[in-house]
Design a protein around this motif. Structure first.
Motif, PDB file in Angstrom:
ATOM      1  N   ARG A 192       0.870  -1.184   0.000  1.00  0.00           N
ATOM      2  CA  ARG A 192       0.000   0.000   0.000  1.00  0.00           C
ATOM      3  C   ARG A 192       0.901   1.227   0.000  1.00  0.00           C
ATOM      4  NH1 ARG A 192      -5.412   0.884   1.758  1.00  0.00           N
ATOM      5  NH2 ARG A 192      -5.846   3.099   2.105  1.00  0.00           N
ATOM      6  N   ALA A 193       0.619   2.156  -0.897  1.00  0.00           N
ATOM      7  CA  ALA A 193       1.473   3.340  -1.035  1.00  0.00           C
ATOM      8  C   ALA A 193       0.638   4.603  -0.934  1.00  0.00           C
ATOM      9  CB  ALA A 193       2.226   3.304  -2.359  1.00  0.00           C
ATOM     10  N   GLU A 194       1.031   5.460   0.020  1.00  0.00           N
ATOM     11  CA  GLU A 194       0.400   6.777   0.125  1.00  0.00           C
ATOM     12  C   GLU A 194       1.109   7.788  -0.754  1.00  0.00           C
ATOM     13  OE1 GLU A 194       0.215   7.933   4.188  1.00  0.00           O
ATOM     14  OE2 GLU A 194      -0.760   6.085   4.859  1.00  0.00           O
ATOM     15  N   GLY A 195       2.411   7.549  -1.010  1.00  0.00           N
ATOM     16  CA  GLY A 195       3.187   8.454  -1.835  1.00  0.00           C
ATOM     17  C   GLY A 195       3.523   7.825  -3.170  1.00  0.00           C
ATOM     18  N   PRO A 196       4.298   8.512  -3.991  1.00  0.00           N
ATOM     19  CA  PRO A 196       4.579   8.025  -5.354  1.00  0.00           C
ATOM     20  C   PRO A 196       5.706   6.992  -5.380  1.00  0.00           C
ATOM     21  CG  PRO A 196       5.597  10.160  -4.999  1.00  0.00           C
ATOM     22  CD  PRO A 196       4.813   9.870  -3.761  1.00  0.00           C
ATOM     23  N   GLN A 197       5.685   6.187  -6.430  1.00  0.00           N
ATOM     24  CA  GLN A 197       6.771   5.291  -6.781  1.00  0.00           C
ATOM     25  C   GLN A 197       7.393   5.803  -8.072  1.00  0.00           C
ATOM     26  OE1 GLN A 197       4.354   1.651  -6.931  1.00  0.00           O
ATOM     27  NE2 GLN A 197       5.632   0.784  -5.311  1.00  0.00           N
ATOM     28  N   VAL A 198       8.724   5.919  -8.071  1.00  0.00           N
ATOM     29  CA  VAL A 198       9.425   6.383  -9.268  1.00  0.00           C
ATOM     30  C   VAL A 198      10.474   5.335  -9.619  1.00  0.00           C
ATOM     31  CG1 VAL A 198      10.818   8.200 -10.306  1.00  0.00           C
ATOM     32  CG2 VAL A 198       9.068   8.795  -8.607  1.00  0.00           C
ATOM     33  N   GLY A 199      10.320   4.672 -10.775  1.00  0.00           N
ATOM     34  CA  GLY A 199      11.268   3.645 -11.175  1.00  0.00           C
ATOM     35  C   GLY A 199      10.929   3.095 -12.539  1.00  0.00           C
ATOM     36  N   ILE A 200      11.706   2.120 -12.979  1.00  0.00           N
ATOM     37  CA  ILE A 200      11.412   1.475 -14.255  1.00  0.00           C
ATOM     38  C   ILE A 200      10.216   0.548 -14.094  1.00  0.00           C
ATOM     39  CG2 ILE A 200      12.317  -0.109 -16.007  1.00  0.00           C
ATOM     40  CD1 ILE A 200      15.078   1.056 -15.466  1.00  0.00           C
ATOM     41  N   LEU A 201      10.223  -0.258 -13.029  1.00  0.00           N
ATOM     42  CA  LEU A 201       9.116  -1.155 -12.749  1.00  0.00           C
ATOM     43  C   LEU A 201       8.552  -0.838 -11.364  1.00  0.00           C
ATOM     44  CD1 LEU A 201       7.291  -3.622 -13.222  1.00  0.00           C
ATOM     45  CD2 LEU A 201       9.166  -5.062 -12.339  1.00  0.00           C
ATOM     46  N   ASN A 202       7.273  -0.502 -11.297  1.00  0.00           N
ATOM     47  CA  ASN A 202       6.596  -0.226 -10.037  1.00  0.00           C
ATOM     48  C   ASN A 202       5.456  -1.226  -9.857  1.00  0.00           C
ATOM     49  OD1 ASN A 202       8.118   2.230  -9.506  1.00  0.00           O
ATOM     50  ND2 ASN A 202       6.898   3.153 -11.133  1.00  0.00           N
ATOM     51  N   ILE A 203       5.404  -1.838  -8.687  1.00  0.00           N
ATOM     52  CA  ILE A 203       4.329  -2.767  -8.365  1.00  0.00           C
ATOM     53  C   ILE A 203       3.689  -2.299  -7.067  1.00  0.00           C
ATOM     54  CG2 ILE A 203       3.719  -5.153  -7.835  1.00  0.00           C
ATOM     55  CD1 ILE A 203       6.199  -6.025  -9.389  1.00  0.00           C
ATOM     56  N   CYS A 204       2.374  -2.083  -7.108  1.00  0.00           N
ATOM     57  CA  CYS A 204       1.690  -1.535  -5.945  1.00  0.00           C
ATOM     58  C   CYS A 204       0.324  -2.192  -5.806  1.00  0.00           C
ATOM     59  CB  CYS A 204       1.543  -0.016  -6.090  1.00  0.00           C
ATOM     60  SG  CYS A 204       0.652   0.764  -4.737  1.00  0.00           S
ATOM     61  N   GLY A 205       0.052  -2.778  -4.627  1.00  0.00           N
ATOM     62  CA  GLY A 205      -1.245  -3.397  -4.409  1.00  0.00           C
ATOM     63  C   GLY A 205      -2.357  -2.374  -4.363  1.00  0.00           C
ATOM     64  N   TYR A 206      -2.123  -1.282  -3.606  1.00  0.00           N
ATOM     65  CA  TYR A 206      -3.120  -0.199  -3.516  1.00  0.00           C
ATOM     66  C   TYR A 206      -2.356   1.115  -3.431  1.00  0.00           C
ATOM     67  CZ  TYR A 206      -7.159   2.529  -2.024  1.00  0.00           C
ATOM     68  OH  TYR A 206      -8.162   3.467  -1.959  1.00  0.00           O
ATOM     69  N   CYS A 207      -2.574   1.975  -4.412  1.00  0.00           N
ATOM     70  CA  CYS A 207      -1.840   3.241  -4.479  1.00  0.00           C
ATOM     71  C   CYS A 207      -2.791   4.418  -4.309  1.00  0.00           C
ATOM     72  CB  CYS A 207      -1.118   3.375  -5.823  1.00  0.00           C
ATOM     73  SG  CYS A 207       0.430   2.462  -5.910  1.00  0.00           S
ATOM     74  N   GLU A 208      -2.406   5.331  -3.428  1.00  0.00           N
ATOM     75  CA  GLU A 208      -3.144   6.583  -3.295  1.00  0.00           C
ATOM     76  C   GLU A 208      -2.553   7.666  -4.191  1.00  0.00           C
ATOM     77  OE1 GLU A 208      -3.648   7.792   0.746  1.00  0.00           O
ATOM     78  OE2 GLU A 208      -4.130   5.775   1.446  1.00  0.00           O
ATOM     79  N   SER A 209      -1.311   7.478  -4.591  1.00  0.00           N
ATOM     80  CA  SER A 209      -0.662   8.399  -5.525  1.00  0.00           C
ATOM     81  C   SER A 209      -0.337   7.639  -6.806  1.00  0.00           C
ATOM     82  CB  SER A 209       0.621   8.970  -4.920  1.00  0.00           C
ATOM     83  OG  SER A 209       0.326   9.756  -3.787  1.00  0.00           O
ATOM     84  N   THR A 210       0.016   8.348  -7.825  1.00  0.00           N
ATOM     85  CA  THR A 210       0.274   7.745  -9.134  1.00  0.00           C
ATOM     86  C   THR A 210       1.753   7.416  -9.286  1.00  0.00           C
ATOM     87  OG1 THR A 210      -1.557   8.922 -10.160  1.00  0.00           O
ATOM     88  CG2 THR A 210       0.188   8.121 -11.622  1.00  0.00           C
ATOM     89  N   PRO A 211       2.092   6.158  -9.546  1.00  0.00           N
ATOM     90  CA  PRO A 211       3.490   5.813  -9.812  1.00  0.00           C
ATOM     91  C   PRO A 211       3.944   6.402 -11.143  1.00  0.00           C
ATOM     92  CG  PRO A 211       2.170   3.864  -9.260  1.00  0.00           C
ATOM     93  CD  PRO A 211       1.218   4.978  -9.530  1.00  0.00           C
ATOM     94  N   VAL A 212       5.240   6.623 -11.225  1.00  0.00           N
ATOM     95  CA  VAL A 212       5.825   7.134 -12.462  1.00  0.00           C
ATOM     96  C   VAL A 212       6.928   6.169 -12.870  1.00  0.00           C
ATOM     97  CG1 VAL A 212       7.042   9.037 -13.583  1.00  0.00           C
ATOM     98  CG2 VAL A 212       5.308   9.519 -11.832  1.00  0.00           C
ATOM     99  N   GLY A 213       6.763   5.527 -14.032  1.00  0.00           N
ATOM    100  CA  GLY A 213       7.770   4.580 -14.479  1.00  0.00           C
ATOM    101  C   GLY A 213       7.423   4.014 -15.828  1.00  0.00           C
ATOM    102  N   LEU A 214       8.300   3.148 -16.310  1.00  0.00           N
ATOM    103  CA  LEU A 214       8.070   2.506 -17.598  1.00  0.00           C
ATOM    104  C   LEU A 214       6.897   1.542 -17.508  1.00  0.00           C
ATOM    105  CD1 LEU A 214       9.056   2.060 -20.501  1.00  0.00           C
ATOM    106  CD2 LEU A 214      10.541   0.252 -19.613  1.00  0.00           C
ATOM    107  N   LEU A 215       6.834   0.782 -16.412  1.00  0.00           N
ATOM    108  CA  LEU A 215       5.752  -0.163 -16.214  1.00  0.00           C
ATOM    109  C   LEU A 215       5.302  -0.092 -14.761  1.00  0.00           C
ATOM    110  CD1 LEU A 215       3.897  -2.487 -17.053  1.00  0.00           C
ATOM    111  CD2 LEU A 215       5.796  -4.072 -16.568  1.00  0.00           C
ATOM    112  N   SER A 216       4.043   0.270 -14.543  1.00  0.00           N
ATOM    113  CA  SER A 216       3.491   0.374 -13.193  1.00  0.00           C
ATOM    114  C   SER A 216       2.287  -0.550 -13.081  1.00  0.00           C
ATOM    115  CB  SER A 216       3.081   1.816 -12.880  1.00  0.00           C
ATOM    116  OG  SER A 216       4.202   2.671 -12.897  1.00  0.00           O
ATOM    117  N   LEU A 217       2.420  -1.565 -12.261  1.00  0.00           N
ATOM    118  CA  LEU A 217       1.332  -2.520 -12.038  1.00  0.00           C
ATOM    119  C   LEU A 217       0.645  -2.125 -10.741  1.00  0.00           C
ATOM    120  CD1 LEU A 217       3.231  -5.825 -12.961  1.00  0.00           C
ATOM    121  CD2 LEU A 217       1.857  -4.352 -14.447  1.00  0.00           C
ATOM    122  N   VAL A 218      -0.565  -1.582 -10.847  1.00  0.00           N
ATOM    123  CA  VAL A 218      -1.278  -1.014  -9.708  1.00  0.00           C
ATOM    124  C   VAL A 218      -2.580  -1.780  -9.522  1.00  0.00           C
ATOM    125  CG1 VAL A 218      -2.256   1.067  -8.687  1.00  0.00           C
ATOM    126  CG2 VAL A 218      -0.255   1.231 -10.190  1.00  0.00           C
ATOM    127  N   GLY A 219      -2.749  -2.375  -8.337  1.00  0.00           N
ATOM    128  CA  GLY A 219      -3.938  -3.180  -8.087  1.00  0.00           C
ATOM    129  C   GLY A 219      -5.216  -2.403  -8.224  1.00  0.00           C
TER     130      GLY A 219
END
Length: 802
Positions: free
Chosen positions: A616-643
């Motif tokens: 679970r992420a309240e803040g952002p993910q910044v990377g090439i591959l982001n995996i997040c079960g539940y995100c409150e913020s938007t990941p930034v990356g090449l591939l973001s898998l967000v539940g």
């Protein structure tokens, strides 16, 4: 004749009676007049100023000192309550106004006869210029002039402030022990008493909760200064007692010795009586057999008097009624007694009423930074303090030097030195030093230093140092403290302390078991079974239940930490910041930064890495591959898998006659698209595919909407003619901007339509491979840089979460 004689007898009788009456009336009149002339009216003005202006430390006890001075004179000095004026934190004008008001009151009372005495007291800041009243200065010359001008027969000023001796220097006052005149008093004039000379600092004490001088002066006026034993304390007796006690208490302080001074010009016989012990309703009589330094506290624990009483003579002290605790200190001996003082009764206290306090009463095991002093009830500290003040310095040398008595001095043992009782000083030997009770000083040996209970000082050995508890420095191959360590442990192999406040520095291992405060620095590993309020720094491994900072070249492990920095791996259950070149793992964290991978169950802040994983992420993910079960913020990356985000696939046909498959991952605010397409050969009725392929990557947004939504997307596609994967690179470039709409008609299924703007260039190929089926495109560019653009459209089906 007989009648004549009888008449004469009667006349003489009447005359005799008349003369007797006249004599009686005259005597009564004279007695009344004499009584009126001998009446003393006393006034006290007690001034306190804790604040001495910018740049000066705030005092803590000026106000309580002023109250103590006023109280003892009200209780024992014949001062009526209405004649006591207490002034707190005045300015110059405010103090002058108070003095003017007092002067008027004294002048009104002076007309009624008798003697008037004014006692002026000041506790606070001062310097060579005068009293420091906040940011104002009341010059010494002006203050003395104002006190001299008071309409009183006797003016006594007591000033407890730095450099206060400057006021006595105005008329040649010097720092000398007081004179004493033991006569009844009819004095007139002035007396100026100061707590220090012109060039000295006046000091206050946390132990006394007041200044050294005022504490000593008040103790003297309560009876400790009654050197003549007549039940009265004169001005000279009080000053003499305060002088000796103040000098003794300050000789070893950081502020240096403090010498009270005086300037007296009192005319008449005798001396001014400051307090009368017989005027108190309750009192304490110390028997002749009581010998030692006494600390007397009221039922609130406030130290009301301190004095040294010699055996061989009794002493009277005056206090208000109440319960008091009296502590008697002798060399390495500590006793106490409790006494209740009642009105109209003077309690007696003898040596046999004091009970010995066991030194085991306060062990202080595991405590760090605890207040250890006699005033707080630490019997060990009292015994050591008593040994310091009353013990004799001794130096001995033996093959094996053993001392079973309290020791102040140095022990030299060729092979070993052993102290069975308290020790103040040093132990030096070749093989071993041992102290069975607390030692303050140095243990120096080539073998083993051991302090069974506690050492305050230094243990230095080429092998092993051991202490029950330690405050100071341990320097050796192996250092061990069974309980609390406060200071520094330096070892070439191992430092151990149950808890520490300071630092552990070792080439191999530092270890602690309980909550500690400070820094662990090791060439290999640091281990803390509990909390370290500070930092762990090592080249290999750090572990702590909780710590502020961990820095290592290999691995940090903590249940809870603020900052972890490593070159390899950080692991924490709860963490604020993790920084590494390889991998961060946390159950809960604020920020993770790595060059490879971050893993967190709950992310409050940000993850920055090649690969980020969060439950679970309240803040952002910044990377090439982001995996997040539940995100409150938007990941930034090449591939973001967000539940709870976007994960969908769209199959569509477009104006080029191409079958297009697009995979989208991210959130409704930002997603990335992976797309592949193959053109259907024209004229085959959608039965055959041509050799033209397109693959590419893009990014877009659904404007924050899930379900039915508009979407805007940019795609960059490589167009190839021939096999999809070829060794040569002859692909063209296809830029496409798409604006579309997806309508969800059942969960996870929707219809997508929209329009596009397409721009294609030859890129690395020889020609442009794609165009719309209808020839409505427009070519532009040059022979070497061919380009084409056209508007397009698409329609398809979208499945997944969108």
């Amino acid at each position: 004749m007989k009648k004549l004689i009888e008449k004469l007898d009667a006349s003489m009788t009447i005359m005799a009676l008349s003369l007797a009456a006249l004599f009686f009336l005259a005597a009564a009149s004279n007695a009344s007049a004499a009584q009126g002339d001998n009446r003393i009216s006393r006034y006290v003005i007690a001034v306190s100023a804790n604040y001495g202006g910018e740049g000066r430390p705030m005092l803590r006890y000026a106000e309580s000192d002023a109250k103590s001075f006023a109280n003892v004179l009200r209780e024992m000095g014949g001062v009526q309550a209405q004649n006591v004026i207490v002034v707190k934190e005045p300015g110059v004008a405010g103090l002058q106004k108070q003095l003017d008001g007092l002067d008027s009151k004294v002048s009104q009372n002076k007309n009624s006869g008798g003697r008037n005495e004014v006692l002026f007291y000041y506790s606070g800041h001062a310097d060579e210029k005068g009293l420091r009243l906040g940011n104002e200065i009341y010059a010494w010359k002006e203050l003395r002039k104002r006190i001299d001008a008071l309409n009183a027969d006797v003016k006594i000023a007591v000033i407890d402030a730095c450099g206060s001796g400057a006021i006595t220097r105005l008329k040649g006052g010097v720092a000398v022990p007081a004179f004493m005149v033991d006569q009844s008093s009819d004095m007139k004039g002035y007396a100026f008493i100061t707590s220090s000379t012109q060039d000295e600092s006046s000091q206050e004490s946390d132990k006394l909760k007041g200044s050294f001088f005022t504490h000593s002066l008040v103790s003297g006026m309560r009876g400790a200064g009654d050197l003549s034993g007549d039940g009265k304390v004169t001005l000279s007796e009080a000053y003499q007692f305060a002088f000796n006690e103040t000098l003794q208490k300050t000789e070893t302080t950081m502020g240096g010795a403090q010498h009270p001074s005086r300037d007296m010009n009192l005319a008449g016989t005798g001396d001014v009586v400051m307090t009368d012990l017989r005027s108190t309703s309750a009192g304490l009589e110390l028997d002749e057999d009581v010998d030692g330094r006494l600390f007397i506290r009221d039922d609130k624990g406030v130290l009301v008097a301190e004095l040294y009483k010699k055996g061989g003579r009794s002493m009277s002290l005056g206090f208000p009624a109440g319960r008091y605790n009296v502590r008697l200190e002798r060399p390495a001996e500590y006793k106490e007694a409790s006494v209740v003082l009642q009105d109209n009764y003077r309690a007696r206290l003898s040596q046999k009423q004091f009970a010995m306090l066991s030194t085991e009463k306060t062990t202080l095991r595991g405590e760090i930074g605890g207040k250890r002093d006699c005033a707080s009830g630490d019997s060990i500290a009292c015994s050591l303090d008593s040994l310091d003040h009353n013990g004799k310095y001794r130096m001995t040398f033996n093959l094996v030097d053993v001392d079973k008595e309290p020791r102040k001095g140095m022990q030299f043992g060729l092979f070993a030195s052993v102290a069975h009782d308290y020790m103040l000083g040093s132990q030096v030997s070749l093989l071993a030093n041992g102290a069975k009770k607390e030692i303050h000083g140095i243990q120096l040996t080539a073998g083993l230093n051991a302090a069974k209970e506690r050492i305050e000082g230094v243990q230095a050995s080429s092998m092993v140092n051991y202490a029950g508890s330690m405050e100071g420095l341990q320097l050796g191959v192996v250092n061990a403290v069974r309980h609390a360590s406060k200071g520094l442990q330096i070892s070439s192999t191992l430092n151990f302390a149950e808890s520490f406040d300071g630092a552990q520095i070792a080439s191999s291992l530092n270890a602690t078991l309980k909550k500690s405060k400070g820094v662990q620095v090791s060439g290999a590993a640091n281990f803390a079974a509990d909390t370290v309020d500070g930092a762990q720094v090592s080249s290999a491994f750090n572990y702590a239940k909780r710590t502020d900072v961990q820095v290592t070249a290999a691995m940090n492990v903590a249940r809870e930490s603020d900052i972890q920095i490593s070159a390899a791996m950080n692991v924490a259950r709860k963490n604020d910041v993790q920084i590494t070149a390889a991998m961060n793992v946390a159950d809960e964290t604020d920020v993770q930064v790595s060059a490879a991978m971050n893993i967190a169950d709950k992310l409050k802040g940000a993850q920055v890495s090649v690969m980020n994983i969060a439950g679970r992420a309240e803040g952002p993910q910044v990377g090439i591959l982001n995996i997040c079960g539940y995100c409150e913020s938007t990941p930034v990356g090449l591939l973001s898998l967000v539940g709870n985000g976007v994960w969908s696939a769209t199959a569509s046909m477009n104006e080029m006659g191409a079958l297009d498959i697009a995979l989208r991952f991210g959130t409704a605010y930002f997603f990335t698209t992976f797309e592949g397409a193959r053109l259907i050969e024209k004229g085959t009725g959608f039965k055959h595919f041509s050799d033209v392929y397109e693959t590419g990557l893009g990014a877009g947004t659904q404007f924050g909407k899930y379900g039915s939504h508009f979407e805007l997307e940019y795609m960059f596609l490589n167009a190839r003619n021939g096999r999809l994967f070829k060794d040569d690179d002859e692909s063209g470039f296809h830029h496409r901007v798409r604006l579309g709409y997806t309508s969800q008609f059942v969960p996870f299924v929707g219809l997508s339509v929209g329009g596009t703007i397409n721009v294609v260039s030859a890129g690395y190929g020889d020609d442009i491979y794609v165009k719309p089926l209808g020839k409505y495109h427009d070519d532009f560019g040059s022979e070497k840089h061919k380009a084409r653009w056209w508007p397009g459209f698409y329609a398809g089906v979208t499945v997944g979460r969108f």
